[in-house]
Each structure stands twice: as structure tokens, then as C-alpha cells.
Design a protein around this motif. Structure first.
Motif, PDB file in Angstrom:
ATOM      1  N   THR A 178      -6.623   0.078  -3.106  1.00 16.72           N
ATOM      2  CA  THR A 178      -6.137   1.259  -2.449  1.00 16.72           C
ATOM      3  C   THR A 178      -5.671   2.333  -3.390  1.00 16.72           C
ATOM      4  OG1 THR A 178      -3.770   0.508  -2.078  1.00 16.72           O
ATOM      5  CG2 THR A 178      -5.609   0.402  -0.247  1.00 16.72           C
ATOM      6  N   ARG A 179      -4.960   1.718  -4.503  1.00 18.20           N
ATOM      7  CA  ARG A 179      -4.614   2.712  -5.545  1.00 18.20           C
ATOM      8  C   ARG A 179      -5.368   3.679  -6.172  1.00 18.20           C
ATOM      9  NH1 ARG A 179      -1.219  -2.499  -8.145  1.00 18.20           N
ATOM     10  NH2 ARG A 179       0.408  -2.356  -6.913  1.00 18.20           N
ATOM     11  N   PHE A 195      -3.811  -5.182   5.058  1.00 16.10           N
ATOM     12  CA  PHE A 195      -2.961  -4.502   4.435  1.00 16.10           C
ATOM     13  C   PHE A 195      -1.794  -5.241   3.565  1.00 16.10           C
ATOM     14  CE2 PHE A 195      -3.051  -1.100   8.015  1.00 16.10           C
ATOM     15  CZ  PHE A 195      -4.521  -0.821   7.500  1.00 16.10           C
ATOM     16  N   ASN A 196      -1.624  -6.629   4.018  1.00 15.62           N
ATOM     17  CA  ASN A 196      -0.700  -7.161   2.939  1.00 15.62           C
ATOM     18  C   ASN A 196      -1.345  -7.808   1.876  1.00 15.62           C
ATOM     19  OD1 ASN A 196      -1.749  -9.132   4.472  1.00 15.62           O
ATOM     20  ND2 ASN A 196       0.064 -10.410   4.954  1.00 15.62           N
ATOM     21  N   GLN A 214      -2.924  -8.665  -1.619  1.00 16.21           N
ATOM     22  CA  GLN A 214      -2.701  -7.869  -2.798  1.00 16.21           C
ATOM     23  C   GLN A 214      -4.053  -7.501  -3.525  1.00 16.21           C
ATOM     24  OE1 GLN A 214       0.108  -7.728  -4.350  1.00 16.21           O
ATOM     25  NE2 GLN A 214      -0.728  -6.283  -6.047  1.00 16.21           N
ATOM     26  N   TRP A 232       1.197   4.000   1.391  1.00 19.14           N
ATOM     27  CA  TRP A 232       0.790   5.013   2.488  1.00 19.14           C
ATOM     28  C   TRP A 232       1.747   6.153   2.297  1.00 19.14           C
ATOM     29  CZ3 TRP A 232      -3.409   3.824   4.873  1.00 19.14           C
ATOM     30  CH2 TRP A 232      -3.672   2.589   5.058  1.00 19.14           C
ATOM     31  N   PHE A 281      -6.589  -6.112  -1.718  1.00 19.80           N
ATOM     32  CA  PHE A 281      -6.668  -4.579  -1.108  1.00 19.80           C
ATOM     33  C   PHE A 281      -5.733  -3.642  -1.358  1.00 19.80           C
ATOM     34  CE2 PHE A 281      -5.316  -1.759   2.555  1.00 19.80           C
ATOM     35  CZ  PHE A 281      -6.767  -1.337   2.727  1.00 19.80           C
ATOM     36  N   ILE A 282      -4.500  -4.162  -1.708  1.00 20.73           N
ATOM     37  CA  ILE A 282      -3.469  -3.080  -2.250  1.00 20.73           C
ATOM     38  C   ILE A 282      -3.917  -2.432  -3.751  1.00 20.73           C
ATOM     39  CG2 ILE A 282      -0.992  -3.018  -3.038  1.00 20.73           C
ATOM     40  CD1 ILE A 282      -0.228  -5.087  -0.867  1.00 20.73           C
ATOM     41  N   GLU A 283      -4.247  -3.249  -4.346  1.00 21.59           N
ATOM     42  CA  GLU A 283      -4.809  -3.063  -5.888  1.00 21.59           C
ATOM     43  C   GLU A 283      -5.985  -1.900  -5.542  1.00 21.59           C
ATOM     44  OE1 GLU A 283      -3.843  -3.502  -8.784  1.00 21.59           O
ATOM     45  OE2 GLU A 283      -2.393  -4.744  -8.148  1.00 21.59           O
ATOM     46  N   HIS A 316      -1.018   7.451   6.220  1.00 21.30           N
ATOM     47  CA  HIS A 316      -0.858   6.745   7.665  1.00 21.30           C
ATOM     48  C   HIS A 316      -0.366   7.789   8.760  1.00 21.30           C
ATOM     49  CE1 HIS A 316       2.109   4.317  10.273  1.00 21.30           C
ATOM     50  NE2 HIS A 316       0.859   4.044  10.689  1.00 21.30           N
ATOM     51  N   VAL A 322       0.837  -0.997  -0.056  1.00 21.69           N
ATOM     52  CA  VAL A 322       0.138   0.129  -0.023  1.00 21.69           C
ATOM     53  C   VAL A 322       0.909   1.195  -0.041  1.00 21.69           C
ATOM     54  CG1 VAL A 322      -1.647   1.258   1.343  1.00 21.69           C
ATOM     55  CG2 VAL A 322      -1.812  -1.221   1.282  1.00 21.69           C
ATOM     56  N   ALA A 343      -3.732   7.403   0.167  1.00 17.54           N
ATOM     57  CA  ALA A 343      -3.823   6.501   1.345  1.00 17.54           C
ATOM     58  C   ALA A 343      -2.688   7.430   2.249  1.00 17.54           C
ATOM     59  CB  ALA A 343      -3.361   5.042   1.122  1.00 17.54           C
TER      60      ALA A 343
END
Length: 527
Positions: free
Chosen positions: A92-93, A83-84, A86, A40, A88-90, A99, A38, A97
Motif C-alpha cells: 500500500t505504500r 489490512f494487518n 505486513q 490510511w 499488504f502494508i508494504e 479511508h 497501512v 490510501a
């Protein structure tokens, strides 16, 4: 301690949401070593936040704000299971984001700006900076994605949605879901005073039922959980039958597992306030559903442990909170011991261990297995990236059992090992409180520790904001209680003189100045 579920494997039903994003599945793969994490953006000052919002406006993206800390178990659960990933990471783009590490310089001032206290908290903002909604620390992955979908779909801020709902205006399914998944527990009186929340949730539940039955039921259960031992609740047979029907359905209860697991004891008290056949029947129905959650391997280990925690809470419903060795069903006691041992044996991920082991140790204590609780915490010290959190658990165990010297020893070591300005103030405040309670005669150690904390506070410009301010206020309160009869006036005068020098360096117009000066008020002034 409150166990907080992160229901990361629940099925995601997006219904009428208009934006299209990949759905988080049970089998979603964790990010690999070569996967991009992510993105962040770290924020510790207003300038960082303004820069992030400027980017959000420029790119026409919503902004996702995450507030957490290294030691916090639910934060570690998010790192281990959300958060780890893939997928979810996609997703968040599609957001900016941000932190905020609670121990970064300036973080606590930002905490005041956004009215966030508990770790973790996630807030979703529209591209123009309006707060869309906030998610509680126990939020599960499907719920996170539902709200993220709302952000991408251009949903309205929850404040505006709530105003329309209270005015009797028509809401669509998405808007009801925004209210259903809102973090009422971390609202900080932004939408309405906390005391008014239970009644409001009940009203919203009734209004939502015809539009979105699932959200209506969610709001209704939340209203029961939020009530004070059923205050304002009509504990009639119809409501008990409604809960019984829900609990008997594996599918329906599964979609509400977070509310049921977190609120089981409160729901029981609300609908069956007195011991008797009604309470016995409802408790058995809750027990059956909770056992089903425990056996559901699509739930994270922390979520399954939360279901077990709810069963223990139900078993202790009429047991005094101070009872160290409750008479519980031996099978339940054994299950707690077995699950704790299994967690210690099988969990190798550092984040997941931080999320689960302390909770398992707490459950062992709740079932009277104090020796096992201590052994589990001690075994975890070398494996934890934040061992001071486990040391605090050992201090609490010893304190509850009357082992004062041991409690102070662990409390002191936890403070000495703690890291980060806000964390050290929090752990230091706990140590001072324990010293005042367990060793009030040790004036030298109490004064020395308080002086050290004030000195550390002077080094951090954000010390008199949010969590850090509350930690220092706790220190001040402990010291005032310690010196209630004036027997430690010399120590208090020296500490007050130290504080005067610190407060004098804060600008008069800065709100921190008043917070600082109120920590140890001079005689004759209100504290």
C-alpha cells in the motif's frame, strides 16, 4: 443476510502483469506490534479527498479508497486478514490510501460522490483521478493484489476497457482481468443498467475465453449467478458438462472459489431449473466441491463457513424461505452446529469474531436450530465491539418465530446501543419499521422514536445523503404505511412540523432539501 467470502489465502498468479510487487503468500505474516500499519488518510469532506488526489498526482501514485464501518462483518474480515498483513502494508505504500468511515461527519455525502453503498467497498483510482475499478466487499487478498498490480502498471479505467470490449476491439490479458474482477454488484449503474449485466457478462465471457480462459470462465459463472433463475441462459448438457469438469478439478475450482461459493444456488437454478436427474447430478457435483473448500485450511474461516452456507442454500433450494424448521440431512444440521460451536470456542480476535459469529448464528437459524442461534449471539454480546449488530440478529430471530415483545425489546436495545450518526439512523429505521409492524397501536413510542431520529438527523449535515438518506426514507415510508387510513394524523402532523423546521434550514439549492421534504409529504403531494 448474505455471507461474503474474503478468500485471503488463495495462491496469487499474476501472469502477464507488468509491475513487480511482492506476492502475498499463504504464510504471509501478520503485522507485528512494531510494524507500521497501512497509512490510511481519513476523509470526511471533499477537501480531504481533493488533498489526497493532489498528493496522488504529485507523487504519481494511484489512489486506493476504502469505504467501511465499524460494525460491518466483511469490513472486520478485511481488518482481521488483510489490512494487518505486513506484505499488504508494504504494497500500500505504492498508493495513496484513503479511508472513509461511514459514520464520520460528511462521509455519506462522499458516499454519494463516489456512488458507494454497501460496506465495504474499495475503489482504485489512477493518479489523475479517473476510477480504474472497484472491488466488492467479498474480494480476497490475491484479487486485491492483482488489481493493485494493474494500477501500478498504468492500466486503463474499466469504463474505457469495457467500451472497447463491447466494440469488439482486442483486449490484453490485464484488461480482461480488470473486467473479470470488477464489482458488478456494486456498480450502481455506472457502466450500464443492472438489468443488462447478466447478458453483458455472458458476451464478455465468450470474448475473453480465447485470450484468458480463467477470466472467461469467471465471467461466465458470474453471468449464471446474475441471471434471474436462469433467464436468458441456455440450460443445455454442454454447459452442465463444462461446470462439472470445472468442479471436478481441485485446482481450477480453487481459483474460482469465491464465485462458486457465492453463486452455487443460482448456478444450479440456471443450468438445471427443474427437479430431475440433471439437477441431482449437478447439485452433487457442487456439494463435492463445496466440501473440498470447507476442508481447505488455506482459506479463512469465513470463507470456509461460506462454503457451508452454500451447501445449506442448496439443501433449502426447494424449501420455502419462510420455513423455520426445514427437513434437512441430519449430518448437515450437525455440521452447522459443530462449526458454529468451534468458531465460538476458537476465535479470540475481535475483528474475526465480528465477521464470523453473526454468520454462524444465521446458519444455525437456516437449519432450524433457533435456540442455538440465540445462545451463540447472546454469548457474543460481551465479546463484540459492536454488540448492537448481534442484538439485531436476536431481534430478527424472535420476529421470525412470532415472539413480538422479545423482538421489539432486542430491536430497541440494538438502537439504543448503536453508535455513529449513519449507524444510528440505520438501526433506528429498523426499530421504527418493527414498531409499525409489530406494535402499530403504540403510537406514543412510534412518534417518540421517529422524532428522536429526525432530531439526530438535524445534527448531522450529511444525514440526507446516501445510506443515511435511505434510512430516513425508510422511516418516512414506515410512517406513511402506519397512517395509511389517517388514524394517526395528529402524530404525523407533529412529525411533519418537526421536519419542516429541519428542512427549512437546508439551502434551497442543496439536493438534501428535496430529500428532506419528501420524507413525509403533505396530503396531495407525491411521496
Amino acid at each position: 443476510m448474505t455471507l461474503k467470502p474474503t478468500l485471503l489465502a488463495a495462491s496469487l498468479s499474476l501472469g502477464l502483469l507488468t509491475a513487480t510487487l511482492p506476492v502475498l503468500s499463504h504464510a504471509a505474516a501478520p503485522a507485528t506490534a512494531t510494524s507500521q500499519a497501512v497509512a490510511w488518510q481519513e476523509a470526511g469532506a471533499d477537501a480531504d479527498i481533493e488533498r489526497a488526489f493532489a498528493q496522488a498526482r504529485s507523487e504519481k501514485k494511484p489512489l486506493l479508497l476504502y469505504w467501511g464501518a465499524k460494525w460491518c462483518p466483511p469490513c472486520n474480515q478485511l481488518k482481521a486478514t488483510l489490512f494487518n498483513r505486513q506484505d499488504f502494508i508494504e504494497q500500500t505504500r505504492a498508493f495513496v490510501a484513503v479511508h472513509i468511515d461511514g459514520d464520520s461527519p460528511g462521509a455519506q455525502k462522499l458516499g454519494t460522490r463516489f456512488k458507494v453503498r454497501g460496506y465495504p467497498t474499495m475503489i482504485l483510482f489512477t493518479a489523475d483521478g479517473a476510477e480504474l475499478t472497484r472491488l466488492p466487499g467479498e474480494i480476497d487478498a490475491p484479487q486485491v493484489l492483482k488489481v493493485m498490480q494493474l494500477g501500478l502498471a498504468g492500466g486503463r479505467p474499466v469504463k474505457a476497457v469495457l467500451a472497447d470490449a463491447r466494440a469488439g476491439k482486442k483486449l490484453n490479458v490485464n484488461e480482461w482481468r480488470l473486467l473479470g474482477f470488477y464489482s458488478w454488484e456494486s456498480d450502481q449503474d455506472q457502466l450500464l443498467p443492472q438489468a443488462q449485466v447478466p447478458a453483458l457478462l455472458a458476451q464478455l465471457a465468450t470474448a475473453a475465453q480465447s485470450v484468458d480462459p480463467e477470466t472467461g470462465t469467471r465471467l461466465w459463472l458470474k453471468s449464471l449467478s446474475a441471471s434471474e433463475n436462469g433467464k436468458g441462459v441456455s440450460a443445455d448438457a454442454a454447459q452442465r458438462e463444462r461446470v462439472a469438469k470445472l468442479l471436478a478439478s481441485p485446482t481450477e475450482s480453487r481459483t474460482l472459489v469465491d464465485v462458486i461459493s457465492n453463486g452455487a444456488p443460482d448456478i444450479l437454478r440456471a443450468l438445471a431449473p427443474q427437479a430431475g436427474p440433471e439437477r441431482t447430478a449437478l447439485q452433487a457435483q457442487l456439494e463435492t466441491a463445496l466440501k473440498r473448500f470447507e476442508a481447505d485450511t488455506s482459506l479463512s474461516r469465513a470463507d470456509r463457513l461460506q462454503a457451508l452456507n452454500a451447501r445449506v442454500d442448496l439443501a433449502r433450494l426447494d424449501v420455502a424461505k419462510t420455513e423455520l424448521y426445514p427437513k434437512l440431512n441430519p449430518a448437515l444440521v450437525k455440521e452447522v452446529k459443530d462449526q458454529a460451536a468451534r468458531a465460538d470456542r476458537e476465535i479470540t480476535d475481535g475483528y474475526e469474531r465480528q465477521a464470523v459469529i453473526s454468520s454462524a448464528a444465521y446458519l444455525l437459524g437456516q437449519t432450524g436450530q433457533w435456540k442455538d442461534s440465540d445462545e451463540l449471539l447472546k454469548a457474543g454480546l460481551a465479546k463484540s465491539h459492536s454488540p448492537y449488530y448481534l442484538m439485531s440478529g436476536l431481534a430478527n430471530n424472535a420476529k421470525k418465530q412470532g415472539r413480538k415483545d422479545e423482538a421489539l425489546r432486542w430491536s430497541e436495545e440494538a438502537f439504543n446501543k448503536s453508535q455513529g450518526p449513519a449507524t444510528r439512523l440505520q438501526w433506528g429505521a429498523g426499530y421504527v419499521a418493527n414498531l409499525v409492524e409489530l406494535a402499530p397501536q403504540d403510537s406514543e413510542r412510534i412518534e417518540k422514536t421517529a422524532a428522536l431520529l429526525f432530531n439526530e438527523a438535524a445534527q448531522d449535515k450529511g444525514s440526507f445523503y446516501e445510506r443515511s438518506a435511505r434510512s430516513l426514507q425508510r422511516v418516512g415510508k414506515s410512517l406513511q404505511q402506519w397512517n395509511a387510513k389517517g388514524q394517526f394524523d395528529p402524530s404525523i402532523k407533529r412529525l411533519r412540523a418537526q421536519l419542516d423546521g429541519i428542512c427549512a434550514k437546508v439551502e434551497v439549492a442543496d439536493k438534501q432539501r428535496a430529500t428532506c421534504e419528501a420524507l413525509l409529504p403533505k396530503p396531495g403531494k407525491a411521496g
